[in-house]
Scaffold this motif. Structure first.
Motif, PDB file in Angstrom:
ATOM      1  N   MET A   1      85.174  -3.685  53.206  1.00 59.06           N
ATOM      2  CA  MET A   1      84.572  -4.976  53.498  1.00 59.06           C
ATOM      3  C   MET A   1      83.871  -5.190  54.767  1.00 59.06           C
ATOM      4  N   SER A   2      82.775  -5.502  54.933  1.00 55.23           N
ATOM      5  CA  SER A   2      82.377  -5.358  56.401  1.00 55.23           C
ATOM      6  C   SER A   2      82.337  -6.858  56.819  1.00 55.23           C
ATOM      7  N   VAL A   3      82.622  -6.991  58.106  1.00 52.46           N
ATOM      8  CA  VAL A   3      82.530  -8.146  59.028  1.00 52.46           C
ATOM      9  C   VAL A   3      81.128  -8.379  59.512  1.00 52.46           C
ATOM     10  N   PRO A   4      80.870  -9.780  59.058  1.00 50.58           N
ATOM     11  CA  PRO A   4      79.400 -10.376  59.406  1.00 50.58           C
ATOM     12  C   PRO A   4      79.419 -10.188  60.743  1.00 50.58           C
ATOM     13  N   ALA A   5      78.152 -10.059  61.182  1.00 53.76           N
ATOM     14  CA  ALA A   5      77.454  -9.877  62.607  1.00 53.76           C
ATOM     15  C   ALA A   5      77.662 -11.473  63.328  1.00 53.76           C
ATOM     16  N   LEU A   6      78.047 -11.347  64.462  1.00 53.21           N
ATOM     17  CA  LEU A   6      78.047 -12.499  65.278  1.00 53.21           C
ATOM     18  C   LEU A   6      76.701 -13.054  65.340  1.00 53.21           C
ATOM     19  N   GLN A   7      76.368 -14.306  65.139  1.00 52.42           N
ATOM     20  CA  GLN A   7      75.213 -14.857  65.236  1.00 52.42           C
ATOM     21  C   GLN A   7      75.157 -15.936  66.255  1.00 52.42           C
ATOM     22  N   ARG A   8      74.235 -16.428  67.114  1.00 56.98           N
ATOM     23  CA  ARG A   8      74.260 -17.202  67.918  1.00 56.98           C
ATOM     24  C   ARG A   8      73.095 -18.335  67.869  1.00 56.98           C
ATOM     25  N   PHE A   9      73.453 -19.462  67.891  1.00 61.53           N
ATOM     26  CA  PHE A   9      72.569 -20.608  67.655  1.00 61.53           C
ATOM     27  C   PHE A   9      72.470 -21.521  68.931  1.00 61.53           C
ATOM     28  N   LYS A  10      71.255 -22.374  69.181  1.00 68.38           N
ATOM     29  CA  LYS A  10      71.198 -23.399  70.081  1.00 68.38           C
ATOM     30  C   LYS A  10      71.485 -24.645  69.413  1.00 68.38           C
ATOM     31  N   LEU A  11      72.513 -25.505  69.827  1.00 61.17           N
ATOM     32  CA  LEU A  11      72.784 -26.703  69.204  1.00 61.17           C
ATOM     33  C   LEU A  11      72.079 -27.707  70.322  1.00 61.17           C
ATOM     34  N   ILE A  12      71.220 -28.584  70.040  1.00 62.56           N
ATOM     35  CA  ILE A  12      70.492 -29.527  70.825  1.00 62.56           C
ATOM     36  C   ILE A  12      70.873 -30.752  70.511  1.00 62.56           C
ATOM     37  N   PHE A  13      71.363 -31.720  71.146  1.00 60.66           N
ATOM     38  CA  PHE A  13      71.446 -33.135  70.630  1.00 60.66           C
ATOM     39  C   PHE A  13      71.406 -34.244  71.823  1.00 60.66           C
ATOM     40  N   PHE A  14      71.220 -35.464  71.422  1.00 58.75           N
ATOM     41  CA  PHE A  14      70.689 -36.487  72.642  1.00 58.75           C
ATOM     42  C   PHE A  14      71.440 -37.331  72.334  1.00 58.75           C
ATOM     43  N   THR A  15      72.304 -38.009  73.653  1.00 61.70           N
ATOM     44  CA  THR A  15      73.451 -38.821  73.518  1.00 61.70           C
ATOM     45  C   THR A  15      73.020 -39.992  75.052  1.00 61.70           C
ATOM     46  N   PRO A  16      73.404 -41.131  74.749  1.00 60.84           N
ATOM     47  CA  PRO A  16      73.719 -42.105  75.904  1.00 60.84           C
ATOM     48  C   PRO A  16      74.313 -41.415  77.054  1.00 60.84           C
ATOM     49  N   THR A  17      73.734 -41.314  78.151  1.00 61.90           N
ATOM     50  CA  THR A  17      74.500 -40.629  79.385  1.00 61.90           C
ATOM     51  C   THR A  17      75.766 -40.808  79.609  1.00 61.90           C
ATOM     52  N   ALA A  18      76.389 -41.993  79.280  1.00 60.05           N
ATOM     53  CA  ALA A  18      77.966 -42.298  79.474  1.00 60.05           C
ATOM     54  C   ALA A  18      78.470 -41.701  78.543  1.00 60.05           C
ATOM     55  N   ASN A  19      78.124 -41.188  77.410  1.00 56.54           N
ATOM     56  CA  ASN A  19      78.810 -40.464  76.229  1.00 56.54           C
ATOM     57  C   ASN A  19      78.718 -39.000  76.616  1.00 56.54           C
ATOM     58  N   THR A  20      77.826 -38.471  77.250  1.00 59.26           N
ATOM     59  CA  THR A  20      77.699 -36.892  77.285  1.00 59.26           C
ATOM     60  C   THR A  20      79.038 -36.226  77.860  1.00 59.26           C
ATOM     61  N   ARG A  21      79.653 -36.669  78.905  1.00 61.46           N
ATOM     62  CA  ARG A  21      80.902 -36.004  79.210  1.00 61.46           C
ATOM     63  C   ARG A  21      81.987 -36.254  78.171  1.00 61.46           C
ATOM     64  N   PRO A  22      82.513 -37.189  77.628  1.00 56.41           N
ATOM     65  CA  PRO A  22      83.329 -37.196  76.672  1.00 56.41           C
ATOM     66  C   PRO A  22      83.211 -36.483  75.239  1.00 56.41           C
ATOM     67  N   ILE A  23      81.826 -36.367  74.964  1.00 51.10           N
ATOM     68  CA  ILE A  23      81.539 -35.598  73.828  1.00 51.10           C
ATOM     69  C   ILE A  23      81.384 -34.270  74.194  1.00 51.10           C
ATOM     70  N   LEU A  24      81.001 -33.683  75.265  1.00 53.09           N
ATOM     71  CA  LEU A  24      81.217 -32.404  75.709  1.00 53.09           C
ATOM     72  C   LEU A  24      82.633 -32.050  75.682  1.00 53.09           C
ATOM     73  N   ASP A  25      83.434 -32.577  76.488  1.00 49.75           N
ATOM     74  CA  ASP A  25      84.980 -32.375  76.482  1.00 49.75           C
ATOM     75  C   ASP A  25      85.518 -32.307  75.290  1.00 49.75           C
ATOM     76  N   HIS A  26      85.205 -32.997  74.451  1.00 49.87           N
ATOM     77  CA  HIS A  26      85.708 -33.044  73.102  1.00 49.87           C
ATOM     78  C   HIS A  26      85.358 -31.723  72.470  1.00 49.87           C
ATOM     79  N   LEU A  27      83.972 -31.486  72.126  1.00 49.03           N
ATOM     80  CA  LEU A  27      83.517 -30.296  71.575  1.00 49.03           C
ATOM     81  C   LEU A  27      84.109 -28.999  72.160  1.00 49.03           C
ATOM     82  N   PHE A  28      84.166 -29.003  73.553  1.00 50.77           N
ATOM     83  CA  PHE A  28      84.670 -27.733  74.105  1.00 50.77           C
ATOM     84  C   PHE A  28      86.147 -27.514  73.996  1.00 50.77           C
ATOM     85  N   ALA A  29      86.891 -28.478  73.853  1.00 46.57           N
ATOM     86  CA  ALA A  29      88.494 -28.360  73.459  1.00 46.57           C
ATOM     87  C   ALA A  29      88.764 -28.086  72.051  1.00 46.57           C
ATOM     88  N   LYS A  30      87.646 -28.410  71.044  1.00 45.81           N
ATOM     89  CA  LYS A  30      87.999 -28.114  69.905  1.00 45.81           C
ATOM     90  C   LYS A  30      87.709 -26.813  69.556  1.00 45.81           C
TER      91      LYS A  30
END
Length: 117
Positions: A1-30
């Protein structure tokens, strides 16, 4: 059974400036290995400032503004790399989590597949 090749995507989103840091901190931690990891670097993101606009309909439940009134919000455009094992599962989980922690009722985001050249 072969392992699928790593794929890379660019995720782009828009958020109120005050929410940028909390969102990124949460996503990077998870998702420390899947989001924002480029080679020996982690939590990589590009953030640019701008003004978003939207007109909530009467059926909307806006976090900012009022239904029927055009709203302008200082927002950040956030770009992060998503490393996926090839089945888009990591990408789907990242978008699902973004929607959970984002303040907007409707999250504006784009996904682009990155190619190795």
């Amino acid at each position: 059974m072969s392992v699928p090749a790593l794929q890379r995507f660019k995720l782009i989103f828009f958020t109120p400036t005050a929410n940028t840091r909390p969102i990124l901190d949460h996503l990077f931690a998870k998702f420390p290995q899947e989001l924002g990891k480029i080679g020996n670097y982690e939590q990589a993101a590009f953030i640019s400032k701008g003004t978003g606009q939207f007109l909530p309909t009467e059926a909307a439940n806006p976090t900012i503004g009022k239904s029927g009134e055009l709203e302008f919000v200082e927002e950040d455009k956030v770009e992060i790399v998503v490393n996926d094992k090839g089945n888009k599962e990591e990408l789907r989980k990242a978008v699902e989590e973004l929607k959970k922690v984002h303040p907007y009722e409707e999250v504006a985001f784009d996904v682009y597949k990155m190619e190795d050249i």
